[in-house]
Structure formats: C-alpha cells, structure tokens
Design a protein around this motif. Structure first.
Motif, mmCIF file in Angstrom:
data_model
loop_
_atom_site.group_PDB
_atom_site.id
_atom_site.type_symbol
_atom_site.label_atom_id
_atom_site.label_comp_id
_atom_site.label_asym_id
_atom_site.label_seq_id
_atom_site.Cartn_x
_atom_site.Cartn_y
_atom_site.Cartn_z
ATOM 1 N N VAL A 32 52.284 40.407 40.757
ATOM 2 C CA VAL A 32 50.881 40.194 40.361
ATOM 3 C C VAL A 32 50.081 39.675 41.560
ATOM 4 O O VAL A 32 48.959 40.122 41.818
ATOM 5 N N GLU A 33 50.680 38.728 42.317
ATOM 6 C CA GLU A 33 50.004 38.188 43.506
ATOM 7 C C GLU A 33 49.745 39.295 44.522
ATOM 8 O O GLU A 33 48.654 39.377 45.108
ATOM 9 N N HIS A 34 50.741 40.157 44.735
ATOM 10 C CA HIS A 34 50.586 41.271 45.675
ATOM 11 C C HIS A 34 49.433 42.183 45.255
ATOM 12 O O HIS A 34 48.625 42.616 46.092
ATOM 13 N N TYR A 35 49.349 42.449 43.972
ATOM 14 C CA TYR A 35 48.269 43.307 43.460
ATOM 15 C C TYR A 35 46.908 42.658 43.707
ATOM 16 O O TYR A 35 45.971 43.315 44.198
ATOM 17 N N ILE A 36 46.783 41.361 43.399
ATOM 18 C CA ILE A 36 45.484 40.696 43.536
ATOM 19 C C ILE A 36 45.085 40.614 45.012
ATOM 20 O O ILE A 36 43.918 40.823 45.357
ATOM 21 N N ARG A 37 46.023 40.325 45.887
ATOM 22 C CA ARG A 37 45.697 40.221 47.319
ATOM 23 C C ARG A 37 45.286 41.572 47.907
ATOM 24 O O ARG A 37 44.403 41.626 48.772
ATOM 25 N N ASN A 38 45.909 42.656 47.453
ATOM 26 C CA ASN A 38 45.752 43.935 48.150
ATOM 27 C C ASN A 38 44.996 45.016 47.375
ATOM 28 O O ASN A 38 44.429 45.920 47.999
ATOM 29 N N HIS A 39 44.978 44.926 46.045
ATOM 30 C CA HIS A 39 44.402 46.044 45.279
ATOM 31 C C HIS A 39 43.379 45.627 44.223
ATOM 32 O O HIS A 39 42.726 46.493 43.642
ATOM 33 N N TYR A 40 43.266 44.334 43.970
ATOM 34 C CA TYR A 40 42.378 43.874 42.902
ATOM 35 C C TYR A 40 40.933 44.221 43.225
ATOM 36 O O TYR A 40 40.436 43.917 44.305
ATOM 37 N N ASN A 41 40.268 44.879 42.270
ATOM 38 C CA ASN A 41 38.883 45.318 42.472
ATOM 39 C C ASN A 41 38.053 44.789 41.316
ATOM 40 O O ASN A 41 38.172 45.243 40.182
ATOM 41 N N ASN A 42 37.206 43.802 41.645
ATOM 42 C CA ASN A 42 36.442 43.202 40.557
ATOM 43 C C ASN A 42 35.328 44.108 40.031
ATOM 44 O O ASN A 42 34.611 43.746 39.104
ATOM 45 N N GLU A 43 35.184 45.297 40.639
ATOM 46 C CA GLU A 43 34.236 46.279 40.090
ATOM 47 C C GLU A 43 34.872 47.074 38.950
ATOM 48 O O GLU A 43 34.186 47.712 38.156
ATOM 49 N N ASN A 44 36.199 47.052 38.890
ATOM 50 C CA ASN A 44 36.913 47.747 37.809
ATOM 51 C C ASN A 44 37.009 46.787 36.625
ATOM 52 O O ASN A 44 37.866 45.916 36.561
ATOM 53 N N LEU A 45 36.065 46.933 35.705
ATOM 54 C CA LEU A 45 35.942 45.975 34.614
ATOM 55 C C LEU A 45 37.181 45.947 33.726
ATOM 56 O O LEU A 45 37.559 44.893 33.209
ATOM 57 N N ALA A 46 37.797 47.095 33.532
ATOM 58 C CA ALA A 46 38.981 47.147 32.674
ATOM 59 C C ALA A 46 40.127 46.320 33.268
ATOM 60 O O ALA A 46 40.764 45.518 32.575
ATOM 61 N N ASP A 47 40.387 46.535 34.575
ATOM 62 C CA ASP A 47 41.445 45.768 35.225
ATOM 63 C C ASP A 47 41.096 44.279 35.279
ATOM 64 O O ASP A 47 41.957 43.414 35.116
ATOM 65 N N GLN A 48 39.810 44.007 35.538
ATOM 66 C CA GLN A 48 39.364 42.616 35.576
ATOM 67 C C GLN A 48 39.641 41.932 34.238
ATOM 68 O O GLN A 48 40.124 40.797 34.190
ATOM 69 N N GLN A 49 39.350 42.649 33.156
ATOM 70 C CA GLN A 49 39.571 42.090 31.822
ATOM 71 C C GLN A 49 41.057 41.870 31.570
ATOM 72 O O GLN A 49 41.463 40.874 30.967
ATOM 73 N N ARG A 50 41.910 42.810 32.041
ATOM 74 C CA ARG A 50 43.356 42.651 31.864
ATOM 75 C C ARG A 50 43.853 41.370 32.554
ATOM 76 O O ARG A 50 44.675 40.636 32.007
ATOM 77 N N VAL A 51 43.341 41.153 33.773
ATOM 78 C CA VAL A 51 43.773 39.967 34.531
ATOM 79 C C VAL A 51 43.351 38.698 33.802
ATOM 80 O O VAL A 51 44.142 37.749 33.647
ATOM 81 N N ARG A 52 42.096 38.653 33.315
ATOM 82 C CA ARG A 52 41.626 37.448 32.637
ATOM 83 C C ARG A 52 42.417 37.196 31.350
ATOM 84 O O ARG A 52 42.750 36.055 31.026
ATOM 85 N N GLU A 53 42.667 38.258 30.606
ATOM 86 C CA GLU A 53 43.439 38.098 29.374
ATOM 87 C C GLU A 53 44.843 37.582 29.675
ATOM 88 O O GLU A 53 45.393 36.757 28.932
ATOM 89 N N PHE A 54 45.420 38.092 30.766
ATOM 90 C CA PHE A 54 46.754 37.612 31.161
ATOM 91 C C PHE A 54 46.722 36.115 31.463
ATOM 92 O O PHE A 54 47.558 35.349 30.982
ATOM 93 N N LEU A 55 45.748 35.673 32.273
ATOM 94 C CA LEU A 55 45.668 34.258 32.636
ATOM 95 C C LEU A 55 45.489 33.386 31.392
ATOM 96 O O LEU A 55 46.132 32.338 31.252
ATOM 97 N N SER A 56 44.598 33.815 30.505
ATOM 98 C CA SER A 56 44.352 33.036 29.288
ATOM 99 C C SER A 56 45.591 32.993 28.408
ATOM 100 O O SER A 56 45.975 31.937 27.892
#
Length: 973
Positions: A66-90
C-alpha cells in the motif's frame, strides 16, 4: 491474475508460520509482484481490513505494498481510488477499536501511521480538506484510536516539520504550504484534542499521555505558542510533573515549549512566566537518589531555560536598548542558583545536563569588563562546585578502567573547560582559591581522603592551561601567579605526598612535577628528592603497573628537560637504575618494567651519561657498562634460540633479541650534534654492538622478526656512527637480503638509500660499499621486477598499496644511486639490463599514476642527462634522450590522469620541465631544433604554440616552470 480467491489459496495459506520454508519463499516472491500490479494494492488493503488473523509479517508486507502504491502511483485526481484509500484508512481504524480483532503490533501501527502521513501530504489541503476533522472524530472509538491518532501525528511531523530529516527543495515548499494551511484551519482543533487526551487519560493511561506530550513538543516549534503556553495547559503540565509515569515526558515537553524560536523579549516573557510557577510548585530542584532519571530531565529543562535566555540576551545585545539587555541579564542571573543546584548533584548524569548553561554563563561573565559582587559570588560558587564534581568517586576502578570510568574522564574534561573559562573571568579568584586549597590539603594529606589529595594536585596541574605563561615558564612574569605557583610546587615536593599509597595521587604527582620542570630552575635543591621518587617504590618500582609504566616515560622526560641541572646527581641515579636495565629472559615470565617502558629508562640513562660532567673516557666507560650486559645477554639468547624447537619459545627469544637491539638504539638517541658518539668516546661500544647483533641474521628461525630488529638498529647507527659503520654494510645487507624475499628487499631499500645519502663522498664507502652494490644491484632490481609483475585481484586494496609502495621504493633506490654520484654502480651493469632499468624509469614517469613516483622518475632522468647527455658521450644515450626521455616529458602531462590542479602533480611537472632544461644545457641548439622541426609537430600543436614553447624553454628556470603548466592546459584542450 491477483484475484482474491487465487491469492487466498496460493499465498495466504503458504505464508502461515507452519508452512515449510520453500513454500513460504515462493509465496513471498509471488507477493512481491503485487507491488507492480495495478490491483495488488487493493488486494492488500482488503487483506488488512478483513480481519487480523494473518501472520504479522504478511500484514507488514501488505502495508509495504500500500505504501509503495501511495508513494509511486497514488493519484488524487482519481476519485474512485481516492475513496478506496479513505475507506481503507477509516475501516482499519475501526477494526483496531472493536472486539472483532486484536490491536496491531506496535511496528505495524507505526507503518500504518506512515501510510496515513503519505496520504495526508498528497491530499491535504486541496483534496482532503477535513483530514484532521475526520481523524479527530475517530477519537470517540477509545484509547486504541487515540494511540493511532498520536502515531499518525508523529508520522506527519516526520514528513512535514522534522528538521533532522533532509527534504528536497520541492518538499520544503510543499511542507511550508501544508503548515500554513494547518495554522489557518485546524491547529486549534489539534491543540484542543491534545488537551482532551491529556485530561482524559491523565491517570488511566500514562503511555498515551506520554505520546501526546511528545506530539505537543514536536508541533509547538511551528504553531502559535499561545495555544500551549497558557494557564490551563501549564497547570495541566504541572500536574503531570507530579505523576511518576508521565513526569519525564512532561519535563521534555516543557523544554520543547521554552526552546521555540521567538523574539528575545517574547522568550523572556514566556520563561519568566513559566519559571516562577515551576519554582512555587517545588519542581526545579534535584530529587532523591532513586529518582535520578527524572532529575536528569529537570536538569535538562533548567539547561534549556538558561541557554534560551542567554541566546536571547546575546541577540538583544546587538540591537536592543541598555534596559532590555539588563532585563535579560538579570533573568539569567536569577537562574544561576538553580543551575548550580543541579550542577552540584551527586550524580554526574544530572550534573552533565547543565554543563552547557554553566559554560555559556561563564562566557557571559568573561565578556564583562567588570563583574558585580553577585556575579563574583556566582563565579566562586561555580568554582567550588566544579572542584567538587572533579573528584574521583570511591567506586572508580583505577587498575581496570571500563565504560563508567571513560564516561567520568570525559565529564572531567568538560569540567576542566569550565575551570579554564573561570580563570579567564577572574584569574585572581582562581589563583587564590587553588593556592589555599592545594597547600592546605597537601599539608594535611595523611589525614585527608585520597580524592581530596588527588584533586588538590590536579588543580595545580590545571593552572598551566587555565592561566597560560609567557614563553611557557610559569615561574616568571606575573608576580601573583609566580608566587602562588612557587608556593604550591614547593609544598608538593616537600610535604612527602609522593609517598601516598593511592596510585591516582602518585600519577598526578609525577605528571605535575614534570609539567612544571622549570620550577627546579628556581629551587634545584629538590631535584634529588624527585629523582629518587621516580626510581623507588613510589615510581618505577611501584606495585601498580600503571604507575610504573607512566613513571618510566615521565622520568625520561624529566631527565631530558633538566639534563644540565641533574649533573651533580647522575652517579647516584645510575646506581639504582642499573637493576631496571636488566634484560630478563623470556622464561622468567612477567617483568617489573615492560619492554616498551624499559626503552624510556635506557634513553634516560644514556642522556645522563652523555650530558653528565664526565670526561669523554668516563662517558665511554659508563655507556659500555650499560650496553655490554645487553650484548652478553644477546649472545646467550642467540645460542638458546639456535637449539630451541618449541615455536612459542622461539618467538619469545626472537622478541627479546629485538628488544636488546631496540634498547641499544634508544640509548643512541642521547647523542646530539654537539655531543656526538665520537666526542663521547662511545663509538667502540656501538660498533661492537653492531658486530654482535649482525650474528642473528644467520639464524634460520624467526628470520623476518630478527631482520626487522636489525634494520631498525642500523637506521639509528647510520645517524650516529660515521665511516666505522661502513665495513659492516655488505655483511648486514647480505643477511637482510637473504632468500631474495620481496618484503625483505622492500624494507631494505630505505636503509641502503639512507646509507648512500650519508656516506656517498666517503672513501671508505667507495672501497667497502660500492663494490657490494655493484654486485647486488641486478638481483635486487630483478626481484622487484618479478614482484611488480605478479597479478593482483581487482578488489585487493592492500595488495595495490603494497605494490605502489614497492614501486616508490624502487624509484628511490635508483634515484639514490643516480643522484648521489655513485653512478659507477650503473656503469658496472650489463648494457641490456641497464636499458631495462632506464625503460622502467620512463614507464614510471609516464604510465604510473602516482605524482610522487613520477617526480622521482623525472629527477632520475634529469640526473642521467647530466651524467651521460653531453655531446662527448656515446651516441646510444643521445638516441635514448630523443626517443624516450623527451617524449616522456610531454606524454606524462598530456595524460588525463595527470591532474594539473594537484600540488604533488605540479611538482612532478616542474621536475619534468627541469629535465628538459638539462637536455637543453647538454645538447644546446640541436635540442631546440629537434623540438621545433621534428617532435612538437607530431603532437598536432599549432606553429605559433611551438614557437612560444621553444622561446620559453630558453628562458630562466622559474619562467619556464610557470609556462609549462599553461602550455599543457592549452595542449590538452
């Protein structure tokens, strides 16, 4: 490819602890592919939130994906992926706080906090404006959520504010924007949450309280100080200072608060508001013996208070008003008694925490033209405290010093700095106190503790650096100091403290009498007493090996410093010294004096003989009396070694033989340019020693050890003896070169170079040594050539260094033969072999990337030109000049490895230039014409530059040497 069902069967099962190693390794390798998978991070988040039954290593790996993905591929313009990450953290936080699963291990919680922080710095403030609001809401889940919350804040501090972590310029700009956004929107909420955590868990969960206090200390450096430095927070922190489990963290938090960067007057107001509250609460004082850890924290807090006030004072001194500076000065003064209270604590760890405050305060006092009565009072109290803290503890292990003892010695050095600086504040104060304390203590040493006696002498010793003397003589100049020093030294050498049984006192005594040896110029009548104290049970016969060793060295120094004054007592001293100069055979076991220490005693004895008021014949006899027993012992040991078969005993015999040669060498150090071996009639005994010692070169066992001892002895004899040594050089050389061992040759070369340099003009050298050199020259050079041709592995750095050293020694050997006018050694060699040697010099000048060796090679070539380069010499050397020497002088500087910005390389360049000047002197216009029409055009150089070079060649040496650097810079471009 990474569907969850497949992964559960093929990976999760294989990562169970009970699975065999091969299957686990295969599964881990398979999981590594997840990092580069488009959906692998989603699978890992799903794994982390499905439950907590998996192995911790698997969960840690999933967090890494997950850390590797956020450092290298995380795109906060991709709302769907952004939502997945937030739901995971919560979801992950909720899972931590429910009964459905156990709380993650600490290292997993820290890794999760790092993931939170990485999402934060990418989304806040633009894409996740209410990050902290959402995070704070989770606090209602209970203490597990609080634990996660403070860990996330700590990870965010590491990413955004920690000054100890290096950030790129882009990250620095990003972090500044984040902190500005936080100040404007959520810092107050954060501070409120901290207060709530501290109040809620004040008594029930000190671990959470301590974590929260650490966060406050970290964030206070960049948030509004008023949010934390207020009545309610300070009251809460004061209450936490009374909670055993949290008080150390509370003290650190207060230290962080007062260390926040602020304007001087704001800092003054903050500290002057805080300190009275702390004092009224009874906090700012050292505690009981079993509370030293907390006392250290309080001491650290006091140190921070003092340093911050002094820093504010120094800043304001440059721009503030007199009144403002005085306010800060007074504020500092009021803290000094608190600092002294901690400095005087029985525990050094507590004292050490305020050393910086003490040092900076003393610097403040040094800057004052005049000190007030109050300041002088503080200086006096500090002096008393420093002396008290310098004393040894009863538990100090003098004969077996360990880590605790090393720590104390370092602490003592820091106290010495304070002592020295106090002397700079008011030397009269220090002189008066030290004189009174030292004389009174020494007069009563028999009824005083060893700690007090040792420190009394140590203070006298320290006076030498604390109050320096002009010309290094503490017994001339300033009357006040001279009188005090004479009083103390007189007391030291007349009170019989040298008989004190404690080794620490004895050592300090001998160190001090040697440091102040100039005292004996004023009171020489005490010299016999001091000499005796060195030689009896107080010194080199002491029961302590440490004392014996140090006294041996210091006795030698004392004798050398006072060689003139000790003349009347030399006979009385040499008598007791004789016993200590006996070479014990190895089978006798331990020695009273070690071999290294015995060297100092031999040197001291020799100095007394050479500088004594004896006639030359007496000096020769006394030196013989000292060294003949060494030679007799040497002969006995040689006989024993020849028949000994036990290897360990052979080594001991060889070691003692080398020691015999070493003490004889050390005795030769007594001679000077004015008192030579010859003028002291000591030549015969050293020549005899040479003959005796050379016999060991015939011993087949331990040959390397014995050769080393002989070489070192001969190096000294070359310095001290004259032509009488030369008849023994061939015999010595044959023994040292026996077996053609390359290491022996390498170590022999510096010796023969030394001999050539000193005796080159001697007729005995011409008669005895040159024929030998003519004979061994070819074998030596061939052995070196063979060694140089041996291959070395690429990563063998030691082998490379040894090869470079051998190469340098070879060139120095040839240089010694060529430049010291013993060229008949070369003339006697076969012409083909000689050509081989000369070509090796050419290669050394051009191909060997070592400027030191290159300079030597050009120096050799220059001398060969002087010898054989004239028009009356044979044509074959003239051809060698034009075919090899001239090209070498150009090819070497044109190489990329020839660094024209390096000082050593420039020396080599200058030597190559002088080589060309030598050719010009011997060949004249013929050489200039050759350069102009034949050689230089082959280097693709412009006609203009060729003309310029030839003109410069004819100029003065200095002009030409300066020009060649410019020439080669141009030629290389």
């Amino acid at each position: 490819m990474f569907g969850p069902h497949v992964m559960e069967e093929e990976v999760l099962q294989n990562l169970e602890p009970k699975t065999d190693v091969v299957s686990q390794q295969h599964a881990l390798a398979y999981l590594e592919q997840l990092k580069n998978s488009e959906t692998g991070w989603q699978f890992c988040m799903s794994t982390l939130t499905r439950g907590m039954t998996q192995d911790n290593q698997l969960r840690f790996f999933c967090f890494q994906v997950v850390e590797h993905y956020i450092r290298n591929h995380y795109n906060n313009e991709n709302l769907a992926d952004q939502q997945r990450v937030r739901e995971f953290l919560s979801r992950w936080i909720q899972l931590q706080c429910t009964q459905l699963g156990r709380q993650e291990a600490i290292f997993l919680r820290n890794k999760a906090a790092q993931v939170f922080a990485l999402v934060f710095v990418r989304d806040y403030p633009l894409h996740w404006t209410d990050f902290f609001g959402d995070l704070i809401k989770t606090l209602s889940f209970g203490p597990q959520a609080v634990d996660i919350y403070v860990r996330v804040l700590k990870a965010i501090d590491s990413e955004v504010a920690d000054q100890d972590i290096t950030h790129t310029h882009q990250e620095i700009e990003r972090n500044a924007a984040i902190k500005n956004a936080m100040r404007g929107s959520c810092v107050e909420k954060l501070v409120e949450s901290w207060y709530h955590i501290l109040k809620t868990y004040e008594t029930s969960n000190p671990e959470l309280v301590n974590q929260c206090l650490e966060i406050i200390g970290a964030y206070v450096s960049w948030i509004d100080i008023g949010l934390v430095a207020n009545a309610r927070f300070i009251e809460l922190l004061l209450s936490l200072l009374c909670v055993v489990e949290s008080r150390e963290s509370a003290a650190d938090c207060l230290h962080d608060i007062i260390s926040k960067g602020m304007e001087p007057l704001d800092k003054l107001q903050l500290i002057e508001t805080l300190v009275p509250v702390l004092q009224s609460s009874g906090i700012l004082k050292p505690l009981e013996d079993d509370e030293t850890d907390f006392s250290c924290k309080l001491s650290h807090l006091v140190n921070g208070i003092g340093l911050n006030l002094i820093d504010a004072h120094n800043k304001l001194s440059k721009s503030g008003s007199v009144e403002q500076v005085a306010l800060l000065q007074n504020a500092v003064e009021r803290k000094v008694p608190i600092m002294i209270q901690f400095l005087s604590n029985d525990y050094d760890d507590v004292s050490a925490e305020v050393l910086e405050f003490a040092k900076e305060y003393i610097h403040m006092l040094k800057a004052k033209v005049m000190q007030t009565e109050e300041q002088l009072g503080y200086a006096h109290t500090l002096l008393l405290t420093i002396v008290y803290k310098m004393k040894y503890d009863e538990s100090y292990r003098f004969e077996q010093e360990g880590e605790d003892e090393a720590t104390f010695q370092e602490f003592r050095k820091q106290l010495k700095v304070l002592f020295d600086n106090l002397a700079g504040v008011n030397k009269e104060l220090v002189i008066e106190y030290v004189t009174k304390f030292t004389t009174n203590t020494l007069c009563e040493w028999r009824t005083t503790s060893f700690e007090d006696v040792e420190i009394a002498i140590y203070l006298l010793y320290l006076m030498g650096e604390a109050i320096p003397a002009s010309g290094g003589n503490h017994f001339t100049g300033d009357h006040t100091k001279v009188s005090a020093m004479q009083t103390m030294m007189h007391t030291l050498v007349t009170c019989d403290v040298s008989y004190h049984p404690h080794p620490a006192v004895t050592l300090q005594y001998v160190e001090t009498v040697v440091r102040y040896e100039k005292f004996f110029n004023t009171e020489p009548e005490h010299i016999p007493y001091v000499l005796t104290s060195f030689l009896d049970q107080r010194g080199v016969r002491n029961s302590s090996p440490l004392v014996r060793s140090r006294c041996s060295y210091l006795f030698s120094r004392f004798v050398k410093c006072l060689r003139t004054l000790i003349q009347p007592y030399i006979k009385e001293v040499l008598g007791p010294l004789q016993f200590l100069l006996i070479l014990n055979p190895p089978e006798n076991g331990s020695r009273l004096i070690s071999e290294d220490d015995q060297l100092y005693l031999y040197e001291a004895a020799a100095v007394m003989i050479v500088s004594g008021a004896f006639d030359a014949q007496q000096k020769g006899m006394l030196m013989s009396n000292m060294l003949i027993p060494v030679m007799e012992k040497f002969k006995t040991l040689v006989t024993q070694l020849l028949v000994e078969t036990d290897e360990r005993k052979q080594q001991l015999f060889a070691q003692t033989l080398c020691h015999a040669m070493a003490v004889t060498s050390r005795a030769s150090k007594a001679f000077t340019n004015h008192q030579t071996m010859k003028s002291c009639c000591c030549v015969p005994v050293f020549v005899e020693a040479t003959k005796v010692f050379l016999n060991c070169l015939q011993i087949p066992t331990q040959s390397q050890v014995l050769q080393s001892g002989v070489r070192q002895f001969l190096h000294r004899m070359v310095v001290c003896l004259e032509e009488e040594l030369l008849p023994y050089v061939p015999r010595a050389s044959e023994g040292l070169l026996k077996g053609n061992d390359i290491r022996s040759i390498q170590e022999y070369v510096p010796l023969i170079v030394q001999i050539i340099a000193k005796f080159k003009l001697s007729w005995v050298f011409q008669k005895e040594v040159i024929p030998f050199l003519q004979q061994v020259f070819m074998p030596i050079v061939n052995a070196i050539f063979s060694a140089q041709s041996l291959p070395i592995e690429e990563n063998d750095e030691q082998g490379k260094r040894e090869k470079q050293l051998l190469q340098r020694n070879y060139f120095q050997f040839i240089a010694a033969v060529v430049t010291n006018n013993v060229s008949e050694v070369l003339n006697a060699q076969d012409s083909r072999f000689l050509e081989q040697v000369m070509m090796s010099i050419i290669r050394g000048a051009v191909d060997f990337p070592d400027p030191v060796a290159q300079k030597t090679c050009f120096s050799i070539l220059r001398k060969l030109v002087d010898l054989w380069g004239g028009k009356e010499q044979p044509d074959d050397f003239t051809q060698f000049i034009y075919k090899n020497i001239v090209p070498a002088c150009f090819m070497a500087p044109l190489k990329s490895t020839f660094d024209l910005s390096d000082a050593q390389t420039l020396l080599a360049l200058a030597e190559s230039a002088m080589c060309l000047k030598a050719i010009l002197q011997r060949r004249g216009d013929e050489f200039v014409s050759y350069l102009h029409t034949e050689y230089l055009p082959t280097l693709q150089i412009s006609p203009q530059l060729i003309d310029e070079y030839c003109q410069a060649l004819k100029a003065e040496n200095k002009v030409f040497k300066n020009y060649v650097k410019i020439f080669f810079q141009q030629a290389r471009t």
